[in-house]
Design an enzyme around this catalytic site. Structure first.
Site: not given
Lengths: 272, 272
Positions: B95-97
């Site tokens: 998700a690369k949040r």
């Protein structure tokens, strides 16, 4: 939406206020929880009460993802409501996305085409080919994280690379990317003293400035250092406005808080 | 899931393969499009055919968000299916949040508690207080972007800060964060020559290595430089496996591709 249309809205409303729609069901008035879609019901009431005082709304996607499908439905309904009812409003998906090229394209499509946002926030860590897919969309805006409002900004963003801080490298480098005229930047209000330096690198770009109010940033100071001849600022306030009251008067209370900020903005706009 | 349980799975399956479930409906076999939920139908078939050959699955959330509510439902069904049917499998929300503290907590809850993923990928740009909310979850893992597989990695990640490249600063700094034992790192296979240097800074952490196959990374080379005494690697392949065939035999074809990689991994594991 073009930046020209955004600027016209700023001038006509005498406001450069952005309201952050960060809905936490633990903080909304209790009576709304009986609604079929309490998140949308909350947003709709806030929007209807404040739309004449602000020029942008910014839902942070984390608050919607936290509620799963229900949250995504509420996000879809909120952006659709804005686009249908108040099409003059600039909309920001505060998603802080960024991935390798073909994957960034998927994100860009999701936020720009499917949901219909005017802009999305994007993280710069993965560089040019992670951001350019967003920039390719005409009349859509990519708001790149430059200097964020949190303490952790000092971990990497302010560290110097060859004498130039990382956030300045991000600003400088991003100017060379294709369709860079579609870039705006996030600069935290808690770091207002950096704004003069930032304006030397990107004199014309719009800045999205979170952190006024709840996080301690000062409006007057931000405007002094960050405003340009086309205003060039969107000042965001979330909690300070939307949670002004926990009672049935919450929408009126939010409008009152928005009005206080808008009034200050009108005064500042008169002076430039 | 503990890293001990992950390691046991690696040993028993003789595999450290992660399969990326990046479903693009333009690329799945045509007959699946008639299914009520084609994304889940595709994932289920791939999972049932490959679960004995891999130790992890990694849906990239962009591919699900691109399909709106339908995509999120498919993501929920996929992770639920994995947790119910194959609870030994390590699951990664790619998700690369990353956001300011209270917002990162919302993301962490969404992926760890609500969806039930074992891990999530997180971007480091916003620093310590944007990552620690993820690290606070026991037996959950935060996979921090260090050196990504794309060309844009050279824009900022490999630039030197006080003589140390940004990605090394990220590795070094993150070791001091609270609950840093819950950290893993993304290191692209296309940059295998960097792995020896990376291992000097983080000898023990698991690395998630995308870019083997479609993006051109080499398995043997990655293992040579990146493997530690506890294996310490999860090698991801997405397109090379899941799109091995566009016909009704797609699941068998994906199992064949996964088997080829797993066989190479079994040989490598024998040698250490």
């Amino acid at each position: 939406m073009t930046t020209k249309a955004l600027l016209e809205q700023i001038k006509s409303k005498k406001s450069f206020l952005c309201i952050g729609l960060d809905v936490d069901l633990n903080k909304v008035p209790k009576h709304l929880l009986e609604d079929e879609d309490p998140i949308f019901a909350f947003n709709k009431a806030i929007i209807d009460a404040t739309h004449h005082l602000c020029v942008a709304y910014k839902p942070n996607t984390a608050f919607y993802e936290a509620y799963g499908i229900m949250g995504w439905k509420a996000l879809e309904k909120t952006i659709s409501y804005l686009n249908e009812r108040y099409p003059e409003i600039f909309t920001i998906a505060d998603a802080k996305r960024g991935d390798i090229g073909n994957t960034s394209t998927m994100y860009a499509k999701a936020f720009f085409d499917d949901l219909g946002f005017d802009s999305v926030t994007v993280a710069p860590y993965m560089g040019k080919d992670s951001v350019e897919p967003f920039l390719a969309f005409k009349d859509k805006h990519t708001i790149l994280l430059a200097l964020t409002s949190n303490q952790g900004a000092f971990d990497f963003q302010t560290k110097a690379i060859d004498g130039l801080e990382l956030y300045k490298q991000v600003l400088e480098t991003s100017k060379s990317w294709e369709n860079s005229e579609n870039l705006m930047y996030v600069v935290g209000a808690t770091k207002a003293e950096y704004l003069a330096e930032i304006r030397k690198i990107i004199p014309d770009a719009f800045l999205l400035v979170p952190g006024v109010g709840a996080q301690g940033g000062n409006l007057q100071e931000v405007c002094e250092h960050g405003m340009n001849s086309n205003v060039g600022l969107l000042i965001n306030s979330s909690r300070g406005i939307i949670y002004a009251s926990k009672n049935t008067d919450f929408a009126e209370a939010s409008a009152q808080k928005a009005f206080e900020l808008q009034s200050q903005m009108a005064t500042i706009l008169q002076e430039i």
